[in-house]
Scaffold this motif. Structure first.
Motif, PDB file in Angstrom:
ATOM      1  N   GLY A  61       0.810  -1.227   0.000  1.00 29.29           N
ATOM      2  CA  GLY A  61       0.000   0.000   0.000  1.00 29.29           C
ATOM      3  C   GLY A  61       0.832   1.260   0.000  1.00 29.29           C
ATOM      4  N   ASP A  62       0.542   2.140   0.960  1.00 28.03           N
ATOM      5  CA  ASP A  62       1.194   3.454   1.004  1.00 28.03           C
ATOM      6  C   ASP A  62       2.456   3.389   1.862  1.00 28.03           C
ATOM      7  OD1 ASP A  62       1.938   6.071   1.120  1.00 28.03           O
ATOM      8  OD2 ASP A  62      -0.056   6.848   1.624  1.00 28.03           O
ATOM      9  N   LEU A  63       3.526   2.914   1.255  1.00 27.82           N
ATOM     10  CA  LEU A  63       4.762   2.705   2.006  1.00 27.82           C
ATOM     11  C   LEU A  63       5.534   4.012   2.168  1.00 27.82           C
ATOM     12  CD1 LEU A  63       5.850  -0.654   0.343  1.00 27.82           C
ATOM     13  CD2 LEU A  63       4.215  -0.253   2.186  1.00 27.82           C
ATOM     14  N   LEU A  64       5.180   4.992   1.343  1.00 27.56           N
ATOM     15  CA  LEU A  64       5.825   6.305   1.460  1.00 27.56           C
ATOM     16  C   LEU A  64       5.364   7.008   2.741  1.00 27.56           C
ATOM     17  CD1 LEU A  64       7.487   8.642   0.142  1.00 27.56           C
ATOM     18  CD2 LEU A  64       5.341   9.412  -0.898  1.00 27.56           C
ATOM     19  N   ASN A  65       4.062   7.034   2.958  1.00 31.52           N
ATOM     20  CA  ASN A  65       3.500   7.818   4.066  1.00 31.52           C
ATOM     21  C   ASN A  65       3.103   6.987   5.277  1.00 31.52           C
ATOM     22  OD1 ASN A  65       3.448  10.350   2.541  1.00 31.52           O
ATOM     23  ND2 ASN A  65       1.875   9.334   1.312  1.00 31.52           N
ATOM     24  N   LEU A  84       8.193  -5.357  -0.547  1.00 32.85           N
ATOM     25  CA  LEU A  84       7.509  -4.061  -0.496  1.00 32.85           C
ATOM     26  C   LEU A  84       6.672  -3.923  -1.764  1.00 32.85           C
ATOM     27  CD1 LEU A  84      10.634  -1.976   0.588  1.00 32.85           C
ATOM     28  CD2 LEU A  84       8.763  -2.737   2.069  1.00 32.85           C
ATOM     29  N   VAL A  85       5.363  -3.792  -1.588  1.00 30.04           N
ATOM     30  CA  VAL A  85       4.463  -3.743  -2.744  1.00 30.04           C
ATOM     31  C   VAL A  85       3.705  -2.418  -2.716  1.00 30.04           C
ATOM     32  CG1 VAL A  85       2.553  -4.889  -3.924  1.00 30.04           C
ATOM     33  CG2 VAL A  85       4.206  -6.258  -2.623  1.00 30.04           C
ATOM     34  N   SER A  86       3.971  -1.566  -3.698  1.00 23.54           N
ATOM     35  CA  SER A  86       3.296  -0.263  -3.726  1.00 23.54           C
ATOM     36  C   SER A  86       3.290   0.280  -5.148  1.00 23.54           C
ATOM     37  CB  SER A  86       4.040   0.730  -2.824  1.00 23.54           C
ATOM     38  OG  SER A  86       5.263   1.096  -3.415  1.00 23.54           O
ATOM     39  N   PRO A  87       2.368   1.232  -5.418  1.00 22.66           N
ATOM     40  CA  PRO A  87       2.486   1.958  -6.681  1.00 22.66           C
ATOM     41  C   PRO A  87       3.775   2.776  -6.663  1.00 22.66           C
ATOM     42  CG  PRO A  87       0.496   2.638  -5.445  1.00 22.66           C
ATOM     43  CD  PRO A  87       1.244   1.682  -4.588  1.00 22.66           C
ATOM     44  N   ASP A  88       4.285   3.090  -7.840  1.00 23.28           N
ATOM     45  CA  ASP A  88       5.580   3.782  -7.907  1.00 23.28           C
ATOM     46  C   ASP A  88       5.604   5.059  -7.068  1.00 23.28           C
ATOM     47  OD1 ASP A  88       8.186   3.611  -9.028  1.00 23.28           O
ATOM     48  OD2 ASP A  88       7.680   5.457 -10.118  1.00 23.28           O
ATOM     49  N   ILE A  89       4.509   5.822  -7.040  1.00 22.62           N
ATOM     50  CA  ILE A  89       4.536   7.106  -6.315  1.00 22.62           C
ATOM     51  C   ILE A  89       4.460   6.923  -4.799  1.00 22.62           C
ATOM     52  CG2 ILE A  89       3.586   8.498  -8.222  1.00 22.62           C
ATOM     53  CD1 ILE A  89       0.922   8.544  -6.552  1.00 22.62           C
ATOM     54  N   LEU A  90       4.237   5.696  -4.350  1.00 22.51           N
ATOM     55  CA  LEU A  90       4.122   5.473  -2.895  1.00 22.51           C
ATOM     56  C   LEU A  90       5.190   4.517  -2.373  1.00 22.51           C
ATOM     57  CD1 LEU A  90       0.226   5.278  -2.531  1.00 22.51           C
ATOM     58  CD2 LEU A  90       1.722   7.237  -2.134  1.00 22.51           C
ATOM     59  N   LYS A  91       6.341   4.508  -3.055  1.00 20.63           N
ATOM     60  CA  LYS A  91       7.426   3.611  -2.619  1.00 20.63           C
ATOM     61  C   LYS A  91       8.003   4.032  -1.269  1.00 20.63           C
ATOM     62  CE  LYS A  91      10.537   2.202  -5.663  1.00 20.63           C
ATOM     63  NZ  LYS A  91      11.418   2.286  -6.874  1.00 20.63           N
ATOM     64  N   LEU A  92       8.538   3.065  -0.568  1.00 22.57           N
ATOM     65  CA  LEU A  92       9.170   3.333   0.730  1.00 22.57           C
ATOM     66  C   LEU A  92      10.339   4.309   0.542  1.00 22.57           C
ATOM     67  CD1 LEU A  92       8.936   2.036   3.684  1.00 22.57           C
ATOM     68  CD2 LEU A  92      11.056   0.870   3.083  1.00 22.57           C
TER      69      LEU A  92
END
Ligand code: NCD
Length: 313
Positions: free
Chosen positions: A166-170, A191-199
């Motif tokens: 999910g939202d690994l960025l935020n 780590l599974v996320s859309p590109d804009i929400l990467k860790l």
């Protein structure tokens, strides 16, 4: 393993402050609290102690479990949820507010939208401060209850394959949990996320430095069948400045019974909650779904363990 309390009168600011001995200590304490709640409901070990719950951001489970934890330990609390009715609305600064409530109480639990706010609060407070979420930074007590949930199921984190989605960025719960699981050997994290929400890159390099086997992908396809822990997160709408981007990614991953049919029989599904569509309601019946059945209750036990350890030698 240490038998001495590593937390007495300490702040809890980051998951980075824990080592494996401290985690074993807290896990044992949480198990004791679980027994107490399930047999007697409460104890009076913290009678006369007061906790301030100072929440500048929305919360249900963290606020509710800290307050009930304190009550089940026999202590009292000052509930400041939604600081609109406090002097914060008159422009009072965080240091002044924290110093004020530290004067009345024995421990301050703080949730605040800014990264580093708990650190600042701790510098000004002469009482221990617990970080209950500092913006997109960390949420160490959630990570501790997640850790407790994982070790209760599997015995240890060692050797597990953990997939964070999910939202690994935020997602601050992920930021703290990754710090804890990376203390153990032979851990694989997908780590599974859309590109804009990467860790954030500093967290991937931290985990790799600690010898976690780490992969980053956009789809669950390959990692789902090999995962022991499936940790799903909400896309954090409040962190977006551009709502069109939020709309594009908000339901990027939706866990349904059909999706779960590809997961291991022994896997567990976790979510810090609130969920806003990432896990369909019919997944709740699956015995692998631990988010309501286990994780939320473990939050009470672990927060009792934390409060008792901070306030009693
Ligand atoms: C999380 C948080 O506030 O970071 N919630 C919680 O404390 N259980 C997760 C979230 O809000 O998505």
């Amino acid at each position: 393993m240490t038998k001495t309390n590593p937390l007495y009168l300490k702040d809890i600011l980051s998951a980075d402050q824990f080592d494996t001995d401290a985690l074993s200590y807290l896990t044992k304490q949480a198990a004791t609290m679980e027994k107490i709640v399930n047999t007697k409901g409460a104890t009076d070990v913290l009678r006369g102690k007061i906790m301030t719950a100072l929440f500048y951001e929305a919360s249900s489970r963290t606020f509710g479990s800290f307050v009930t934890a304190m009550q089940r330990l026999g202590g009292g609390f000052v509930p400041l949820q939604g600081v609109t009715y406090s002097s914060v609305s008159k422009g009072e600064t965080l240091p002044d507010t924290v110093r004020t409530f530290a004067s009345f109480s024995d421990v301050v639990v703080l949730r605040h939208p800014e990264v580093g706010s708990a650190q600042i609060a701790a510098e000004f407070s002469d009482k221990p401060v617990i970080n209950a979420g500092d913006g997109v930074g960390e949420h160490p007590t959630q990570a501790l209850l997640d850790f407790y949930t994982i070790t209760k199921t599997f015995g240890s984190v060692r050797g597990l394959t953990i997939t964070m989605v999910g939202d690994l960025l935020n997602g601050r719960t992920i930021h703290s949990l990754l710090r804890l699981v990376s203390l153990y050997p032979k851990v694989t994290v997908h780590l599974v996320s859309p590109d804009i929400l990467k860790l954030p890159a500093e967290l991937t390099s931290m985990a790799r430095k600690r010898h976690v086997t780490l992969t980053e992908t956009e789809t669950l396809d390959d990692v789902l069948p090999v995962s022991d822990v499936l940790y799903i997160t909400r896309v954090q709408k409040e962190r977006f400045t551009d709502l069109a981007s939020y709309e594009r990614v908000k339901h990027y991953y939706v866990i349904t019974p059909k999706v779960l049919s590809r997961a291991k029989k022994t896997a567990i599904v976790m979510h810090p909650f609130p969920r806003v569509g990432e896990i369909s309601l019919d997944v709740d019946l699956d015995p692998r779904a631990l988010y309501i059945r286990e994780q939320i209750k473990n939050g009470l036990y672990m927060r009792m363990a934390i409060l008792k350890s901070i306030l009693k030698p």
